[in-house]
Design a protein around this motif. Structure first.
Motif, mmCIF file in Angstrom:
data_model
loop_
_atom_site.group_PDB
_atom_site.id
_atom_site.type_symbol
_atom_site.label_atom_id
_atom_site.label_comp_id
_atom_site.label_asym_id
_atom_site.label_seq_id
_atom_site.Cartn_x
_atom_site.Cartn_y
_atom_site.Cartn_z
ATOM 1 N N GLN A 61 34.052 42.105 92.128
ATOM 2 C CA GLN A 61 33.025 41.960 91.086
ATOM 3 C C GLN A 61 33.147 40.619 90.378
ATOM 4 N N TRP A 62 34.359 40.183 90.096
ATOM 5 C CA TRP A 62 34.542 38.888 89.437
ATOM 6 C C TRP A 62 34.054 37.747 90.327
ATOM 7 N N SER A 63 34.298 37.870 91.629
ATOM 8 C CA SER A 63 33.834 36.810 92.526
ATOM 9 C C SER A 63 32.315 36.738 92.526
ATOM 10 N N ALA A 64 31.655 37.892 92.386
ATOM 11 C CA ALA A 64 30.194 37.893 92.308
ATOM 12 C C ALA A 64 29.711 37.272 91.007
ATOM 13 N N ASP A 65 30.482 37.402 89.935
ATOM 14 C CA ASP A 65 30.110 36.825 88.635
ATOM 15 C C ASP A 65 30.347 35.323 88.575
ATOM 16 N N ALA A 66 31.217 34.823 89.454
ATOM 17 C CA ALA A 66 31.739 33.471 89.296
ATOM 18 C C ALA A 66 30.655 32.400 89.293
ATOM 19 N N ALA A 67 29.626 32.584 90.108
ATOM 20 C CA ALA A 67 28.601 31.548 90.221
ATOM 21 C C ALA A 67 27.932 31.267 88.885
#
Length: 462
Positions: A61-67
């Motif tokens: 989930q954090w990787s999806a938020d990163a952008a």
């Protein structure tokens, strides 16, 4: 009579190990038998491996938020086998620590099943041992529903031995294990249906929390099926078909029964020695954790009171101090903080609004907001709910409830305050830490409603 042990513990989980270790530290001769794995359910097929898998979903989930925060992150997918290897390595390490703690304390350990021969004698593997006092701390065991085809379904233990991630999963149940598993499996990429008989999940939790978690799970793509029960499971062309009481069917690659746990008392021989159990099989104990036989005690999930690891360790420590440390005391079952590691998580301590209102008038303070992280990322299903339930008569905070990121971490501190009897005025004069979600607990000023207020009596017409 001279006994082999001053205390013999049946069960090497959280309650048994803590009691054994502390009792030995007080000078008692202690033995412990564990037939499956040291550390019990929590370490091996419960809290620890589950939380590791929750952590795994958070990284996705954090990787999806990163952008949204300017990071260019490439996600190539999740490696189930690598997660399983890391999880199992940590579980093995912690399980080994339990054994080392007992050995270091001078406890005699037995990798064997124990059962009663008579009131002071146990069959432990191929040996017979005697003990002046005996503690039953055998925990609980997961249940399947008694429906046709139930043997095709999995229990909670089985999540930690799956070789691959099932693509389509049906989770049966509405308690914390069911919802946690649903979030883990969905977070790692599975399609998930949850079936339960009630209108809302998490029976016994505050109703605002129950409604909020429905919204959160739905927004992340978990399909909730309330007011239904499974009727049968069949296998068709290598897949499972789950029949439902509303005459619908769900196709799945795996079905998990998360429908409760039973006290693990079968086969112990308790009936031989007159130890009373209730209809569910739980050992009946008094406030000192004595069974109907005054030298036989029981702790933890096997008494089915507050089935939480920290509660088990606390009561185990208190019992050892009472019996062997010349420090009689009890661990309180009131105001026990707890968490549900859903996505987002839940933290709670004290009384729900419904429980508190049944005792008298209360003021209810509620706030809902989107945390700063998700006002930036825009990820749905991440709204936070915080709630305080306050006694009108004393101003004491009777319950605190939260659904939102870091809820478990925040609620640990709130639990101290509620356990000490803090008032709403105490919360109000505490300075918040800004900007955090936690500060909302000390800045709630506007009452949302009152509850538990009896309507005025109507005078009879003359």
């Amino acid at each position: 009579m001279t006994y082999d042990f001053d205390l013999f513990v049946i069960g090497g989980g959280s309650a048994g190990v803590r009691c054994a270790r502390i009792a030995a530290g007080h000078g008692a001769r202690v033995g412990v038998a564990e037939e499956r794995f040291w550390g019990g359910t929590c370490v091996n097929v419960g809290c620890v491996p589950k939380k590791i898998m929750v952590n795994a979903t958070e990284y996705g989930q954090w990787s999806a938020d990163a952008a949204a925060f300017g990071w260019d992150v490439e996600v190539k997918g999740h490696d189930w086998a690598r997660l399983a290897e890391a999880r199992d390595r940590e579980v093995a390490r912690l399980s080994g620590i339990y054994g080392k703690l007992l050995m270091g304390a001078g406890v005699t350990t037995f990798d064997a099943r124990a059962s009663f021969i008579d009131a002071h004698t146990l069959q432990v593997g191929d040996r017979r041992v005697t003990a002046e006092r005996i503690l039953v701390a055998t925990g609980g065991t997961a249940l399947r529903l008694e429906i046709p085809g139930a043997e095709l379904g999995l229990i909670s233990d089985d999540l930690f031995t799956l070789p691959t991630l099932p693509k389509r999963v049906v989770v049966i149940g509405a308690g914390y294990i069911a919802l946690e598993f649903a979030c883990i499996l969905r977070g790692l990429g599975a399609e998930v249906d949850v079936m339960y008989r009630a209108a809302l999940p998490l029976r016994g939790f505050d109703d605002d929390i129950r409604a909020a978690v429905v919204e959160a799970l739905t927004e992340q793509g978990i399909r909730l099926n309330p007011d239904v029960s499974p009727t049968r499971i069949t296998q068709v062309n290598g897949h499972l078909m789950v029949g439902m009481s509303n005459n619908f069917m769900r196709e799945a690659d795996a079905v998990f029964f998360c429908t409760g746990r039973a006290p693990n008392t079968r086969g112990l021989g308790l009936e031989k020695v007159g130890v009373e159990t209730n209809a569910a099989g739980a050992v009946v104990v008094d406030e000192e954790h004595r069974s109907s036989q005054p030298h036989i005690y029981a702790l933890g999930d096997v008494i089915d009171r507050v089935n939480l690891t920290p509660m088990a360790t606390a009561t185990g420590h208190a019992l050892a101090d009472t019996l062997f440390g010349n420090k009689p005391r009890r661990a309180s079952y009131d105001n026990v903080p707890t968490a549900v590691f859903t996505n987002p998580p839940i933290g709670t301590v004290g009384l729900s609004e419904q429980e508190a209102a049944a005792r008298g008038p209360v003021d209810v303070f509620v706030t809902r907001f989107t945390p700063m992280r998700h006002t930036i990322s825009g990820r749905p299903g991440r709204r936070t709910l915080m709630k305080l339930v306050v006694c009108q008569r004393t101003n004491r905070v009777l319950g605190a409830h939260m659904l939102g990121e870091d809820a478990a971490e925040i609620m640990q501190g709130i639990g101290i305050a509620v356990g000490m009897g803090a008032t709403k005025a105490d919360f109000d004069r505490t300075i918040g830490i800004h900007p955090t979600a936690a500060e909302e607990f000390v800045t709630l000023r506007t009452r949302a409603r009152e509850a538990g207020v009896q309507p005025p009596r109507q005078e009879a017409a003359e």
